[in-house]
Scaffold this motif. Sequence first.
Motif, PDB file in Angstrom:
ATOM      1  N   UNK A   1       0.838  -1.196   0.000  1.00  0.00           N
ATOM      2  CA  UNK A   1       0.000   0.000   0.000  1.00  0.00           C
ATOM      3  C   UNK A   1       0.877   1.251   0.000  1.00  0.00           C
ATOM      4  N   UNK A   2       0.335   2.325  -0.543  1.00  0.00           N
ATOM      5  CA  UNK A   2       1.013   3.613  -0.520  1.00  0.00           C
ATOM      6  C   UNK A   2      -0.012   4.705  -0.262  1.00  0.00           C
ATOM      7  N   UNK A   3       0.479   5.886   0.108  1.00  0.00           N
ATOM      8  CA  UNK A   3      -0.395   7.009   0.436  1.00  0.00           C
ATOM      9  C   UNK A   3      -0.070   8.195  -0.459  1.00  0.00           C
ATOM     10  N   UNK A   4      -1.129   8.855  -0.931  1.00  0.00           N
ATOM     11  CA  UNK A   4      -1.027  10.116  -1.660  1.00  0.00           C
ATOM     12  C   UNK A   4      -1.969  11.104  -0.988  1.00  0.00           C
ATOM     13  N   UNK A   5      -1.744  12.393  -1.232  1.00  0.00           N
ATOM     14  CA  UNK A   5      -2.583  13.425  -0.621  1.00  0.00           C
ATOM     15  C   UNK A   5      -3.200  14.297  -1.703  1.00  0.00           C
ATOM     16  N   UNK A   6      -4.518  14.491  -1.609  1.00  0.00           N
ATOM     17  CA  UNK A   6      -5.234  15.386  -2.521  1.00  0.00           C
ATOM     18  C   UNK A   6      -5.628  16.637  -1.747  1.00  0.00           C
ATOM     19  N   UNK A   7      -5.273  17.808  -2.278  1.00  0.00           N
ATOM     20  CA  UNK A   7      -5.641  19.067  -1.638  1.00  0.00           C
ATOM     21  C   UNK A   7      -7.039  19.475  -2.104  1.00  0.00           C
ATOM     22  N   UNK A   8      -7.598  20.524  -1.496  1.00  0.00           N
ATOM     23  CA  UNK A   8      -8.967  20.939  -1.800  1.00  0.00           C
ATOM     24  C   UNK A   8      -9.169  21.274  -3.276  1.00  0.00           C
ATOM     25  N   UNK A   9      -8.203  21.943  -3.902  1.00  0.00           N
ATOM     26  CA  UNK A   9      -8.295  22.273  -5.332  1.00  0.00           C
ATOM     27  C   UNK A   9      -8.497  21.004  -6.154  1.00  0.00           C
ATOM     28  N   UNK A  10      -7.759  19.964  -5.832  1.00  0.00           N
ATOM     29  CA  UNK A  10      -7.878  18.684  -6.539  1.00  0.00           C
ATOM     30  C   UNK A  10      -9.239  18.052  -6.285  1.00  0.00           C
ATOM     31  N   UNK A  11      -9.690  18.088  -5.041  1.00  0.00           N
ATOM     32  CA  UNK A  11     -10.990  17.503  -4.702  1.00  0.00           C
ATOM     33  C   UNK A  11     -12.133  18.240  -5.392  1.00  0.00           C
ATOM     34  N   UNK A  12     -12.002  19.562  -5.544  1.00  0.00           N
ATOM     35  CA  UNK A  12     -13.045  20.351  -6.203  1.00  0.00           C
ATOM     36  C   UNK A  12     -13.154  20.038  -7.698  1.00  0.00           C
ATOM     37  N   UNK A  13     -12.018  19.769  -8.344  1.00  0.00           N
ATOM     38  CA  UNK A  13     -12.013  19.591  -9.797  1.00  0.00           C
ATOM     39  C   UNK A  13     -12.082  18.140 -10.240  1.00  0.00           C
ATOM     40  N   UNK A  14     -12.059  17.200  -9.312  1.00  0.00           N
ATOM     41  CA  UNK A  14     -12.017  15.786  -9.687  1.00  0.00           C
ATOM     42  C   UNK A  14     -13.053  14.991  -8.904  1.00  0.00           C
ATOM     43  N   UNK A  15     -13.139  13.703  -9.237  1.00  0.00           N
ATOM     44  CA  UNK A  15     -14.056  12.826  -8.509  1.00  0.00           C
ATOM     45  C   UNK A  15     -13.392  12.123  -7.326  1.00  0.00           C
ATOM     46  N   UNK A  16     -12.178  12.525  -6.957  1.00  0.00           N
ATOM     47  CA  UNK A  16     -11.477  11.855  -5.867  1.00  0.00           C
ATOM     48  C   UNK A  16     -12.181  12.040  -4.528  1.00  0.00           C
ATOM     49  N   UNK A  17     -12.900  13.142  -4.360  1.00  0.00           N
ATOM     50  CA  UNK A  17     -13.652  13.365  -3.128  1.00  0.00           C
ATOM     51  C   UNK A  17     -14.825  12.417  -2.967  1.00  0.00           C
ATOM     52  N   UNK A  18     -15.193  11.711  -4.026  1.00  0.00           N
ATOM     53  CA  UNK A  18     -16.299  10.756  -3.982  1.00  0.00           C
ATOM     54  C   UNK A  18     -15.819   9.332  -3.695  1.00  0.00           C
ATOM     55  N   UNK A  19     -14.499   9.146  -3.559  1.00  0.00           N
ATOM     56  CA  UNK A  19     -13.973   7.811  -3.278  1.00  0.00           C
ATOM     57  C   UNK A  19     -14.428   7.317  -1.907  1.00  0.00           C
ATOM     58  N   UNK A  20     -14.545   6.001  -1.794  1.00  0.00           N
ATOM     59  CA  UNK A  20     -14.852   5.352  -0.521  1.00  0.00           C
ATOM     60  C   UNK A  20     -13.882   4.191  -0.363  1.00  0.00           C
TER      61      UNK A  20
END
Length: 196
Positions: free
Chosen positions: A56-75
């Motif tokens: 496993x690995x970890x990445x970080x998405x900032x608010x700008x990324x979450x606003x423009x992509x579907x990554x904020x919808x991940x579960x």
Amino acid sequence: MFTGIVETIGEITDLTQDAENLHIKVKSSLTPELKIDQSVAHNGVCLTVVALDGDEYVVTAIQETLDKSNLGELAVGSSVNLERAMKLGDRLDGHIVQGHVDQKGTCLAVTSMDGSWVFTFQYDPSFGNVTIEKGSITVNGVSLTVVNSKEREFSVAIIPYTYEHTTFHAIKAGTTVNLEFDVVGKYLKRLSQGYF
């Protein structure tokens, strides 16, 4: 820089909110080959590896990324398309993909075509993005050719290999996707606006 040729699908194993940032833990067969600070495209979004732990690995998405992509919808349990950055000197099998998502789109329809599928997507044209017939588009990190270009929507044809080896098999009407429009087209549109 990426090509839009998905290498594998990863599984989200943990999501941690930290102020406006989202730390995303991904389980992937690519993990043993990754290094801290390496770029990996997740559904077409370029993110930096910040931690490694077994497979496993970890990445970080900032608010700008979450606003423009579907990554904020991940579960936890969600699947994501993964591609490592291209190597200089390799074949460019897809097209030039920056990993910088321009905006989100919505799947309008999926049509089965006796051995392939046509996916139709809608997007907000007020962002200034355009598609052209037989031009390139990246949907959730997958390099594709536009087969039906309209002002606010387009279609792409998906072959069985792409359907089975990317997250396209999970996309249905109403699914939110990440869109990166062709970089050459974006520059040409910007240049033409400056002159006319």
